[in-house]
Structures are given as C-alpha cells and as structure tokens.
Design a protein around this motif. Structure first.
Motif, PDB file in Angstrom:
ATOM      1  N   UNK A  37      41.104  46.933  40.730  1.00 47.87           N
ATOM      2  CA  UNK A  37      40.863  44.925  40.629  1.00 47.87           C
ATOM      3  C   UNK A  37      39.575  45.218  39.747  1.00 47.87           C
ATOM      4  N   UNK A  38      38.873  45.705  39.607  1.00 43.67           N
ATOM      5  CA  UNK A  38      38.342  45.803  37.827  1.00 43.67           C
ATOM      6  C   UNK A  38      39.701  45.822  37.210  1.00 43.67           C
ATOM      7  N   UNK A  39      40.774  46.604  36.409  1.00 39.21           N
ATOM      8  CA  UNK A  39      41.726  45.734  35.986  1.00 39.21           C
ATOM      9  C   UNK A  39      42.404  44.373  36.075  1.00 39.21           C
ATOM     10  N   UNK A  40      42.378  43.895  36.508  1.00 36.32           N
ATOM     11  CA  UNK A  40      43.068  42.685  37.132  1.00 36.32           C
ATOM     12  C   UNK A  40      41.791  41.588  37.146  1.00 36.32           C
ATOM     13  N   UNK A  41      40.364  41.821  37.216  1.00 33.61           N
ATOM     14  CA  UNK A  41      39.507  40.654  37.318  1.00 33.61           C
ATOM     15  C   UNK A  41      39.421  40.652  35.549  1.00 33.61           C
ATOM     16  N   UNK A  42      40.077  41.425  34.555  1.00 28.50           N
ATOM     17  CA  UNK A  42      39.762  41.728  32.936  1.00 28.50           C
ATOM     18  C   UNK A  42      40.791  40.600  32.702  1.00 28.50           C
ATOM     19  N   UNK A  43      41.806  40.533  32.936  1.00 31.27           N
ATOM     20  CA  UNK A  43      42.865  40.100  32.850  1.00 31.27           C
ATOM     21  C   UNK A  43      42.320  37.669  33.179  1.00 31.27           C
ATOM     22  N   UNK A  44      42.286  38.379  34.302  1.00 28.99           N
ATOM     23  CA  UNK A  44      42.080  37.332  34.880  1.00 28.99           C
ATOM     24  C   UNK A  44      39.898  36.112  34.143  1.00 28.99           C
ATOM     25  N   UNK A  45      39.728  37.330  33.510  1.00 28.05           N
ATOM     26  CA  UNK A  45      37.948  36.770  33.126  1.00 28.05           C
ATOM     27  C   UNK A  45      37.291  35.927  34.425  1.00 28.05           C
ATOM     28  N   UNK A  46      37.580  36.445  35.462  1.00 23.19           N
ATOM     29  CA  UNK A  46      37.334  35.869  37.072  1.00 23.19           C
ATOM     30  C   UNK A  46      37.572  36.756  37.701  1.00 23.19           C
ATOM     31  N   UNK A 273      26.665  39.382  42.260  1.00 25.37           N
ATOM     32  CA  UNK A 273      28.241  39.551  41.668  1.00 25.37           C
ATOM     33  C   UNK A 273      29.525  39.357  42.999  1.00 25.37           C
ATOM     34  N   UNK A 274      29.065  38.543  43.820  1.00 24.84           N
ATOM     35  CA  UNK A 274      30.100  37.512  44.680  1.00 24.84           C
ATOM     36  C   UNK A 274      31.534  37.350  43.675  1.00 24.84           C
ATOM     37  N   UNK A 275      30.857  36.492  42.532  1.00 23.53           N
ATOM     38  CA  UNK A 275      31.886  36.162  41.556  1.00 23.53           C
ATOM     39  C   UNK A 275      31.312  36.221  40.359  1.00 23.53           C
ATOM     40  N   UNK A 276      32.010  36.774  39.878  1.00 25.23           N
ATOM     41  CA  UNK A 276      31.604  37.460  38.103  1.00 25.23           C
ATOM     42  C   UNK A 276      32.990  38.095  37.368  1.00 25.23           C
ATOM     43  N   UNK A 277      32.048  38.289  35.928  1.00 25.32           N
ATOM     44  CA  UNK A 277      33.128  38.841  35.596  1.00 25.32           C
ATOM     45  C   UNK A 277      32.181  40.122  34.073  1.00 25.32           C
ATOM     46  N   UNK A 278      32.722  41.121  34.214  1.00 26.02           N
ATOM     47  CA  UNK A 278      32.067  41.897  33.269  1.00 26.02           C
ATOM     48  C   UNK A 278      32.973  42.739  31.776  1.00 26.02           C
ATOM     49  N   UNK A 279      31.755  42.248  31.179  1.00 30.19           N
ATOM     50  CA  UNK A 279      32.014  42.553  29.812  1.00 30.19           C
ATOM     51  C   UNK A 279      33.026  43.819  29.650  1.00 30.19           C
ATOM     52  N   UNK A 280      33.519  44.308  28.720  1.00 29.95           N
ATOM     53  CA  UNK A 280      34.674  44.883  28.235  1.00 29.95           C
ATOM     54  C   UNK A 280      33.260  46.537  27.738  1.00 29.95           C
ATOM     55  N   UNK A 281      32.142  45.866  27.835  1.00 30.29           N
ATOM     56  CA  UNK A 281      30.995  47.795  27.921  1.00 30.29           C
ATOM     57  C   UNK A 281      30.924  47.986  29.150  1.00 30.29           C
ATOM     58  N   UNK A 282      31.082  46.755  29.869  1.00 30.95           N
ATOM     59  CA  UNK A 282      30.390  46.539  31.747  1.00 30.95           C
ATOM     60  C   UNK A 282      31.442  47.277  32.606  1.00 30.95           C
ATOM     61  N   UNK A 283      32.721  47.117  32.728  1.00 29.23           N
ATOM     62  CA  UNK A 283      33.707  47.481  32.878  1.00 29.23           C
ATOM     63  C   UNK A 283      34.070  48.377  32.845  1.00 29.23           C
ATOM     64  N   UNK A 284      33.660  49.556  31.302  1.00 28.97           N
ATOM     65  CA  UNK A 284      34.444  50.983  30.808  1.00 28.97           C
ATOM     66  C   UNK A 284      33.110  51.328  31.461  1.00 28.97           C
ATOM     67  N   UNK A 285      31.582  50.758  31.560  1.00 30.48           N
ATOM     68  CA  UNK A 285      30.682  51.563  33.245  1.00 30.48           C
ATOM     69  C   UNK A 285      31.066  51.456  34.922  1.00 30.48           C
ATOM     70  N   UNK A 286      31.242  50.362  34.782  1.00 31.25           N
ATOM     71  CA  UNK A 286      32.275  50.500  35.968  1.00 31.25           C
ATOM     72  C   UNK A 286      33.324  51.563  36.561  1.00 31.25           C
ATOM     73  N   UNK A 287      34.447  51.912  35.428  1.00 34.89           N
ATOM     74  CA  UNK A 287      35.498  52.418  35.713  1.00 34.89           C
ATOM     75  C   UNK A 287      34.977  54.010  35.863  1.00 34.89           C
TER      76      UNK A 287
END
Length: 295
Positions: A37-46, A273-287
C-alpha cells in the motif's frame, strides 16, 4: 477442487483455530498488504493508507485462508465472492490479487497511471478478482444480497463476504439491504463492519452515532459477532466458524474492532491520514515501523 487459500488449510481436528504456521503466514501477508500500500501510493502520490491498514488482517484472513478461491482463476464459478463498500481501500487488495495470480504483478507498477486498469477504486470491468465496482458508499451490501439471491437460480453454493466501513452504517441503503437479507434468510451472506472509529469528516460517532451497532444488526434479524480485527488468530477462527456453520439460517454480521492506520503509530492518532501522501523520508520511516512491529 479446493484452493490452497480455502478454509480447509491448516485446520486442526475438531477445531477452527488456525495453526501456529498459518498465523505466522497470515501476519506476513498483512504486513505485505501494508508495505505494498505504501509503495503503490508513492506511485499515485495520494491515497488511503489508514483505511487499508485497519483492514489488513481481515484481508489477509479472507484471501489467504477463509475464502474458497483458485489461484490464477479469478472467474471460477464456485469461488466465494467479496464486495467492499469502502472501495478506497482497493489499493490494499490489488497486491493480493496479483499475488494470487489474478493478473500480472507488473500491473501494480502502473497503479493509477494513464491507461492502467488499476485506479483508486476497484472496477470489475477492468480488474480480474474484483467482484463489485465500488466507491459510492452504501451499495456493497445490496450487491451482496443480489449475489446470494442469484444462487437460487444458478444452483451454486458460494459464500458472499461484504466489508463495509463504520461510517457506511450511516447510509440508509445498508439497512434496506439488511432487512431484505434477513427476510429472505440469506445464510450465505456474511457482512464485516470495519469498526475503526473514523470517517472522512472525523470520528464516526461525532458525525452520526451508530451505536449500539451489535444490537441494531441483531434487531434487523442477523446473527452478530464482535472480534478484535487485528487479532489474526481470533479473526481467522471466527471467519472459519461462520463460513462452516451449516445450521445458521440467517445472515451473519461480524463487527471487527480495529484502529485506523494500524501499523504506523502516528497514523493511528491522526484522523487526517484518511487521505494523504508520505514524502520519501516519512515513507521510509513508515516502512521501517511496519517491518519492525508485531501486530
């Protein structure tokens, strides 16, 4: 022929409790759903992280254990069906469908891109494995009612699982479908309410209080169970029992108590966070947190 993802897998004699090995496998699949989910939302940007995260264990239990499916055969006539009202959580289902061989895994890399069959909501005309196109909240249970009623003409004996959000309980059509299902004794219909407590506009019960939810479903003529939706063992055992119950003559509703954003701590406490986008650093932390946490 039963699929390796059917409810028969891993059962111990005289028990619906999943084995230790099955529990470990399902936890791994729930983690896979969150990470993808995190990976695909990074593609969509939201996208809708938290709506998937609250349902990840339920998705894993259904698709990798409870539902009767055949890998690589999304249109198998005797498969169990799944309808989802909270269609914005489809980003967590698409990786499962690809993993089960319903469509090529390469499709995931084009998620929401121009020309891709994979959009923000599921489209049954484009995506193998999707039984119901959803997005407009409130219609999934009615569709499930129709699927079960159809068995009286087709002679098939599949189960229909319908997941709804708790905010969806504010839709009148849900209760019209609930009355209809009880009236026609649709025992093969199993509703699952993802009771994560939040909807787009805030806390569900602040927007429109839906409690006492279990008593309401019982009053409409349904068998009702309440479970911790993140307890993979308890959730799987309950789903197995409900599916196998040949004596029940009424539809069944499972209220799954969950946490929106489960798996990423700051998402669990921030409804935005119902709808949003993680910037790369936040995405890494979430992962990193998803990988390190035991749920």
């Amino acid at each position: 022929m039963s699929s390796p993802t059917s409810a028969d897998a891993g059962l111990r004699p005289n028990s619906f409790a999943p084995s230790t090995e099955t529990i470990a496998m399902l936890r791994d699949r729930a983690k896979f759903i969150r990470l993808e989910t995190v990976r695909l939302i990074e593609i969509a940007k939201t996208g809708h992280y938290t709506s998937v995260f609250s349902a990840a264990e339920i998705f894993a239990a259904l698709y990798y254990d409870v539902m009767s499916l055949r890998r690589g055969e999304p249109k198998w006539a005797s498969r169990d069906r799944f309808t989802i009202g909270k269609g914005h959580a489809a980003v967590g289902l698409f990786p499962v469908y690809a993993d089960l061989g319903f469509f090529p895994k390469e499709w995931l890399d084009s998620y929401t891109r121009l020309g891709s069959p994979l959009g923000d909501h599921p489209d049954m005309r484009k995506v193998p494995g999707v039984d119901f196109s959803s997005g407009s909240i409130g219609h999934a249970l009615s569709n499930g009612v129709g699927m079960v009623l159809a068995q009286r003409w087709t002679g098939e004996d599949y189960k229909v699982f319908c997941m709804m959000g708790d905010g969806e309980m504010q839709e009148g059509q849900v209760w019209e479908a609930a009355i209809c299902a009880a009236q026609h004794k649709l025992k093969n219909l199993i509703a699952i309410v993802d009771r994560n407590g939040f909807q787009l506009d805030g806390k569900v019960d602040d927007v429109m209080n839906i409690e006492p939810l279990d008593e309401k479903w019982r009053a409409f003529g349904w068998e009702v169970h309440v479970v911790d939706g993140h307890d993979i063992a308890a959730t799987t055992e309950l789903l197995r029992r409900v599916k196998a119950d040949s004596e029940r003559q009424v539809p069944c509703c499972i209220i799954a108590r969950t946490s929106k954003g489960k798996g990423v701590s700051y998402m669990e406490t921030e409804p935005g966070w119902h709808l949003g986008y993680l910037d790369p650093a936040d995405a890494d932390a979430a992962i990193a947190e998803i990988n390190s946490r035991e749920i």
